[in-house]
Write a protein that holds these residues in place. Structure first.
Motif, PDB file in Angstrom:
ATOM      1  N   ARG A  67       0.822  -1.212   0.000  1.00 42.78           N
ATOM      2  CA  ARG A  67       0.000   0.000   0.000  1.00 42.78           C
ATOM      3  C   ARG A  67       0.861   1.270   0.000  1.00 42.78           C
ATOM      4  NH1 ARG A  67      -5.434   0.124   0.729  1.00 42.78           N
ATOM      5  NH2 ARG A  67      -6.524  -1.837   1.062  1.00 42.78           N
ATOM      6  N   PHE A  76      -9.871   1.754   1.976  1.00 38.96           N
ATOM      7  CA  PHE A  76     -10.251   0.553   2.702  1.00 38.96           C
ATOM      8  C   PHE A  76     -11.746   0.259   2.602  1.00 38.96           C
ATOM      9  CE2 PHE A  76      -6.215   1.804   4.475  1.00 38.96           C
ATOM     10  CZ  PHE A  76      -5.554   0.577   4.620  1.00 38.96           C
ATOM     11  N   ASP A  78     -14.941  -1.676   0.879  1.00 38.41           N
ATOM     12  CA  ASP A  78     -15.028  -3.070   0.419  1.00 38.41           C
ATOM     13  C   ASP A  78     -14.528  -3.187  -1.016  1.00 38.41           C
ATOM     14  OD1 ASP A  78     -16.099  -3.597   2.864  1.00 38.41           O
ATOM     15  OD2 ASP A  78     -18.097  -4.171   2.146  1.00 38.41           O
ATOM     16  N   ARG A  81     -10.729  -2.871  -1.075  1.00 40.53           N
ATOM     17  CA  ARG A  81     -10.113  -4.072  -0.502  1.00 40.53           C
ATOM     18  C   ARG A  81     -10.093  -5.203  -1.538  1.00 40.53           C
ATOM     19  NH1 ARG A  81      -9.992  -4.280   5.373  1.00 40.53           N
ATOM     20  NH2 ARG A  81     -11.027  -2.474   6.291  1.00 40.53           N
ATOM     21  N   THR A  82     -11.195  -5.324  -2.262  1.00 38.78           N
ATOM     22  CA  THR A  82     -11.280  -6.360  -3.298  1.00 38.78           C
ATOM     23  C   THR A  82     -10.262  -6.108  -4.401  1.00 38.78           C
ATOM     24  OG1 THR A  82     -13.619  -6.846  -2.866  1.00 38.78           O
ATOM     25  CG2 THR A  82     -12.795  -7.342  -5.079  1.00 38.78           C
ATOM     26  N   ASN A  84      -7.482  -4.433  -4.078  1.00 33.48           N
ATOM     27  CA  ASN A  84      -6.183  -4.651  -3.462  1.00 33.48           C
ATOM     28  C   ASN A  84      -5.776  -6.120  -3.591  1.00 33.48           C
ATOM     29  OD1 ASN A  84      -3.908  -3.854  -1.710  1.00 33.48           O
ATOM     30  ND2 ASN A  84      -4.937  -5.040  -0.123  1.00 33.48           N
ATOM     31  N   SER A 108      -6.895  -9.711   4.004  1.00 36.57           N
ATOM     32  CA  SER A 108      -7.805 -10.279   2.999  1.00 36.57           C
ATOM     33  C   SER A 108      -9.064 -10.840   3.669  1.00 36.57           C
ATOM     34  CB  SER A 108      -7.114 -11.337   2.135  1.00 36.57           C
ATOM     35  OG  SER A 108      -6.323 -12.232   2.882  1.00 36.57           O
ATOM     36  N   THR A 159     -11.143  -3.852  10.120  1.00 39.47           N
ATOM     37  CA  THR A 159     -11.487  -5.272  10.167  1.00 39.47           C
ATOM     38  C   THR A 159     -11.487  -5.798  11.595  1.00 39.47           C
ATOM     39  OG1 THR A 159     -10.516  -5.607   7.982  1.00 39.47           O
ATOM     40  CG2 THR A 159     -10.895  -7.563   9.316  1.00 39.47           C
TER      41      THR A 159
END
Length: 199
Positions: A67, A76, A78, A81-82, A84, A108, A159
């Motif tokens: 990152r 960050f 959803d 994140r996917t 990433n 993850s 998370t």
């Protein structure tokens, strides 16, 4: 017209099998998943040193490090994140093609993202390692002070606090970092790889 219509895969003159023969070992991805503070980065780096000492070419892809460069444009949410995880999966696949053992240390958090990562890398070359540690223990460790910030509302969608972590339903290997020392965790992984004749 889609951009993809103008892209044609260029095969390499040197195959993955050629590189593996030259390197003298198999190539694959060890995908470490778990909560922040569970020990993913610590274990992957300790394992990397053990593999290096055995002359097994490897590289650690760490969440924070990635990152800072490749994925510094992602947040960050959803969706981010996917993306990433998708990018990391593609990079990991390239390392495997180069005959290198890849150790990825990423929270993850979503089952579907890890499933897609496995599809991208290839089922036979993807090993999911669940770094299992109770949330309470991760919060006690809190090496980056993130849980305190999350509890104070300074980090939304963190998370385990504001965003869910979906535990693997069938990981290839589970490491209990609240019960095992780092050397013991490394030994467990090495034994698994030897049993599967990957090293």
């Amino acid at each position: 017209m889609s951009i993809q219509q103008n892209i044609i895969w260029h095969d390499s003159a040197i195959t993955k099998e050629d590189r593996r023969r030259q390197n003298g070992h198999h190539s694959f991805v060890l995908w470490f998943t778990g909560l922040s503070g569970s020990g993913k980065s610590t274990i992957s780096n300790a394992l990397a040193k053990e593999l290096y000492d055995r002359r097994i070419g490897n590289y650690v892809l760490d969440g924070d490090n990635i990152r800072n460069g490749l994925n510094k444009d992602l947040g960050f949410s959803d969706k981010d994140r996917t993306e990433n995880i998708r990018r990391i999966s593609e990079v990991s696949k390239l390392f495997v093609d180069n005959g290198t053992v890849v150790l990825t240390a990423f929270i993850s958090p979503f089952l579907e993202d890890r499933k897609k990562a496995k599809e991208i890398v290839g089922e036979d070359e993807f090993i999911e390692v669940f770094v299992n540690c109770p949330l309470e223990e991760c919060e006690k460790r809190d090496p980056k002070g993130l849980y305190i910030k999350a509890r104070n509302g300074e980090i939304p969608d963190f998370t385990g606090i504001g965003s869910p972590y979906e535990e693997p339903d069938q990981p290839d290997l589970t490491i209990e970092t609240s019960e095992q020392s780092i050397p013991a965790c490394v030994d467990t992984i090495i034994e698994y790889l030897e049993r599967r004749q990957l090293i």
